[in-house]
Design a protein around this motif. Structure first.
Motif, PDB file in Angstrom:
ATOM      1  N   GLU A 116     -20.671  35.959  96.834  1.00 31.04           N
ATOM      2  CA  GLU A 116     -20.410  34.953  95.806  1.00 31.04           C
ATOM      3  C   GLU A 116     -19.035  34.352  96.042  1.00 31.04           C
ATOM      4  O   GLU A 116     -18.136  35.025  96.548  1.00 31.04           O
ATOM      5  CB  GLU A 116     -20.528  35.569  94.412  1.00 31.04           C
ATOM      6  CG  GLU A 116     -21.956  35.977  94.099  1.00 31.04           C
ATOM      7  CD  GLU A 116     -22.179  36.458  92.680  1.00 31.04           C
ATOM      8  OE1 GLU A 116     -21.200  36.711  91.958  1.00 31.04           O
ATOM      9  OE2 GLU A 116     -23.364  36.581  92.302  1.00 31.04           O
ATOM     10  N   GLY A 117     -18.887  33.081  95.715  1.00 30.42           N
ATOM     11  CA  GLY A 117     -17.638  32.359  95.923  1.00 30.42           C
ATOM     12  C   GLY A 117     -17.907  30.870  95.985  1.00 30.42           C
ATOM     13  O   GLY A 117     -18.852  30.380  95.381  1.00 30.42           O
ATOM     14  N   ASP A 118     -17.090  30.146  96.742  1.00 25.81           N
ATOM     15  CA  ASP A 118     -17.217  28.698  96.889  1.00 25.81           C
ATOM     16  C   ASP A 118     -17.564  28.397  98.343  1.00 25.81           C
ATOM     17  O   ASP A 118     -16.752  28.629  99.233  1.00 25.81           O
ATOM     18  CB  ASP A 118     -15.893  28.027  96.494  1.00 25.81           C
ATOM     19  CG  ASP A 118     -15.993  26.514  96.519  1.00 25.81           C
ATOM     20  OD1 ASP A 118     -17.101  25.974  96.329  1.00 25.81           O
ATOM     21  OD2 ASP A 118     -14.945  25.862  96.758  1.00 25.81           O
ATOM     22  N   THR A 146     -19.810  25.851 101.380  1.00 25.09           N
ATOM     23  CA  THR A 146     -20.534  24.656 101.786  1.00 25.09           C
ATOM     24  C   THR A 146     -21.651  25.119 102.710  1.00 25.09           C
ATOM     25  O   THR A 146     -21.397  25.805 103.701  1.00 25.09           O
ATOM     26  CB  THR A 146     -19.614  23.664 102.522  1.00 25.09           C
ATOM     27  OG1 THR A 146     -18.531  23.317 101.658  1.00 25.09           O
ATOM     28  CG2 THR A 146     -20.385  22.407 102.924  1.00 25.09           C
ATOM     29  N   LYS A 202     -22.873  22.146  98.130  1.00 21.69           N
ATOM     30  CA  LYS A 202     -21.940  23.174  97.675  1.00 21.69           C
ATOM     31  C   LYS A 202     -22.738  24.255  96.956  1.00 21.69           C
ATOM     32  O   LYS A 202     -23.763  23.985  96.343  1.00 21.69           O
ATOM     33  CB  LYS A 202     -20.897  22.589  96.710  1.00 21.69           C
ATOM     34  CG  LYS A 202     -20.001  21.550  97.349  1.00 21.69           C
ATOM     35  CD  LYS A 202     -19.025  22.209  98.285  1.00 21.69           C
ATOM     36  CE  LYS A 202     -18.009  21.207  98.796  1.00 21.69           C
ATOM     37  NZ  LYS A 202     -17.124  21.774  99.765  1.00 21.69           N
ATOM     38  N   SER A 203     -22.251  25.502  97.023  1.00 26.59           N
ATOM     39  CA  SER A 203     -22.938  26.610  96.372  1.00 26.59           C
ATOM     40  C   SER A 203     -21.927  27.655  95.929  1.00 26.59           C
ATOM     41  O   SER A 203     -20.882  27.823  96.568  1.00 26.59           O
ATOM     42  CB  SER A 203     -23.937  27.244  97.338  1.00 26.59           C
ATOM     43  OG  SER A 203     -24.573  28.356  96.744  1.00 26.59           O
ATOM     44  N   ASN A 204     -22.282  28.373  94.856  1.00 22.99           N
ATOM     45  CA  ASN A 204     -21.427  29.465  94.386  1.00 22.99           C
ATOM     46  C   ASN A 204     -21.831  30.800  95.013  1.00 22.99           C
ATOM     47  O   ASN A 204     -21.322  31.839  94.643  1.00 22.99           O
ATOM     48  CB  ASN A 204     -21.423  29.549  92.861  1.00 22.99           C
ATOM     49  CG  ASN A 204     -22.788  29.872  92.289  1.00 22.99           C
ATOM     50  OD1 ASN A 204     -23.787  29.930  93.001  1.00 22.99           O
ATOM     51  ND2 ASN A 204     -22.825  30.074  90.985  1.00 22.99           N
ATOM     52  N   TYR A 205     -22.778  30.764  95.975  1.00 17.30           N
ATOM     53  CA  TYR A 205     -23.111  31.973  96.736  1.00 17.30           C
ATOM     54  C   TYR A 205     -23.555  31.588  98.135  1.00 17.30           C
ATOM     55  O   TYR A 205     -23.974  30.467  98.395  1.00 17.30           O
ATOM     56  CB  TYR A 205     -24.175  32.820  96.040  1.00 17.30           C
ATOM     57  CG  TYR A 205     -25.584  32.267  96.075  1.00 17.30           C
ATOM     58  CD1 TYR A 205     -26.497  32.709  97.026  1.00 17.30           C
ATOM     59  CD2 TYR A 205     -26.013  31.324  95.146  1.00 17.30           C
ATOM     60  CE1 TYR A 205     -27.791  32.224  97.050  1.00 17.30           C
ATOM     61  CE2 TYR A 205     -27.303  30.840  95.169  1.00 17.30           C
ATOM     62  CZ  TYR A 205     -28.193  31.288  96.127  1.00 17.30           C
ATOM     63  OH  TYR A 205     -29.462  30.802  96.165  1.00 17.30           O
ATOM     64  N   TYR A 206     -23.420  32.546  99.040  1.00 19.46           N
ATOM     65  CA  TYR A 206     -23.813  32.353 100.428  1.00 19.46           C
ATOM     66  C   TYR A 206     -24.684  33.529 100.846  1.00 19.46           C
ATOM     67  O   TYR A 206     -24.416  34.669 100.459  1.00 19.46           O
ATOM     68  CB  TYR A 206     -22.576  32.277 101.333  1.00 19.46           C
ATOM     69  CG  TYR A 206     -22.907  31.970 102.775  1.00 19.46           C
ATOM     70  CD1 TYR A 206     -23.389  30.724 103.152  1.00 19.46           C
ATOM     71  CD2 TYR A 206     -22.740  32.937 103.760  1.00 19.46           C
ATOM     72  CE1 TYR A 206     -23.701  30.440 104.469  1.00 19.46           C
ATOM     73  CE2 TYR A 206     -23.045  32.667 105.085  1.00 19.46           C
ATOM     74  CZ  TYR A 206     -23.525  31.412 105.432  1.00 19.46           C
ATOM     75  OH  TYR A 206     -23.845  31.141 106.741  1.00 19.46           O
TER      76      TYR A 206
END
Length: 188
Positions: A22-24, A26, A32-36
């Motif tokens: 989780e984080g900020d 691309t 943009k996403s709040n998770y990867y």
């Protein structure tokens, strides 16, 4: 508890620990996403790989397919795990890997593994995560260009950001192991 649910819980725990951040971020789609979700961290883990192969085989058991394929490099461990487990389960599935660029020498082909297939054979396409579906859509088109048919697209994580709908609008059936909420819930 069903075998599939138990396997999914085990895989979710590995995915949350190794692949989900989780984080900020691309994404490759530019969104943009709040998770990867970096599935390779789990699909290259011995237990994670085994679980992915086992679950995909369970999900694909009712499809009349000759094999599985996907876009290199993300789908390479998924295809390998699924083909190996299929052999153990006595329903051998051969594998295909789709290159991003045509091979620069020799046969100059986009698709590897074609020697194991005949024109018209049905395959399942494997993908780790879909956002817009662009990568797997490109892989599907390349598989169809060599004369094979896509029976289904099987995904580990559907981000539920429109990719499934785009693929279904193109005429593909899509199944997934998890949505984000399912992954987070089962991974607890």
């Amino acid at each position: 508890m069903s075998e599939l649910l138990e396997l999914k819980k085990r895989l979710a725990k590995i995915l949350i620990k190794k692949s989900y951040k989780e984080g900020d971020f691309t994404l490759s789609s530019g969104q943009k996403s709040n998770y990867y979700f970096d599935c390779r961290q789990s699909s290259l883990n011995a237990e994670g790989s085994w679980l992915i192969g086992k679950i995909f085989n369970i999900l694909l058991k009712d499809y009349s397919i000759k094999g599985v394929g996907g876009m290199t490099m993300g789908a390479d461990p998924l295809v390998s795990a699924t083909t190996v487990i299929s052999h153990e389960m006595n329903k051998a599935l051969d594998g295909l890997l789709v290159r991003k660029e045509a091979k620069g020498h020799g046969t100059k082909q986009f698709v590897e593994g074609l020697v194991n297939f005949s024109e018209g054979d049905q395959v399942a396409m494997l993908e780790d995560v879909i956002t817009t579906g662009g990568s797997v859509l490109k892989a599907c088109k390349r598989i169809e260009d060599v004369g094979l048919k896509i029976a289904v697209i099987a995904i580990i994580l559907d981000r539920e950001q429109g990719g499934r709908e785009i693929l279904e609008k193109e005429g593909y059936k899509v199944i997934s192991i998890f949505t984000r909420n399912e992954l987070v819930e089962l991974g607890k």
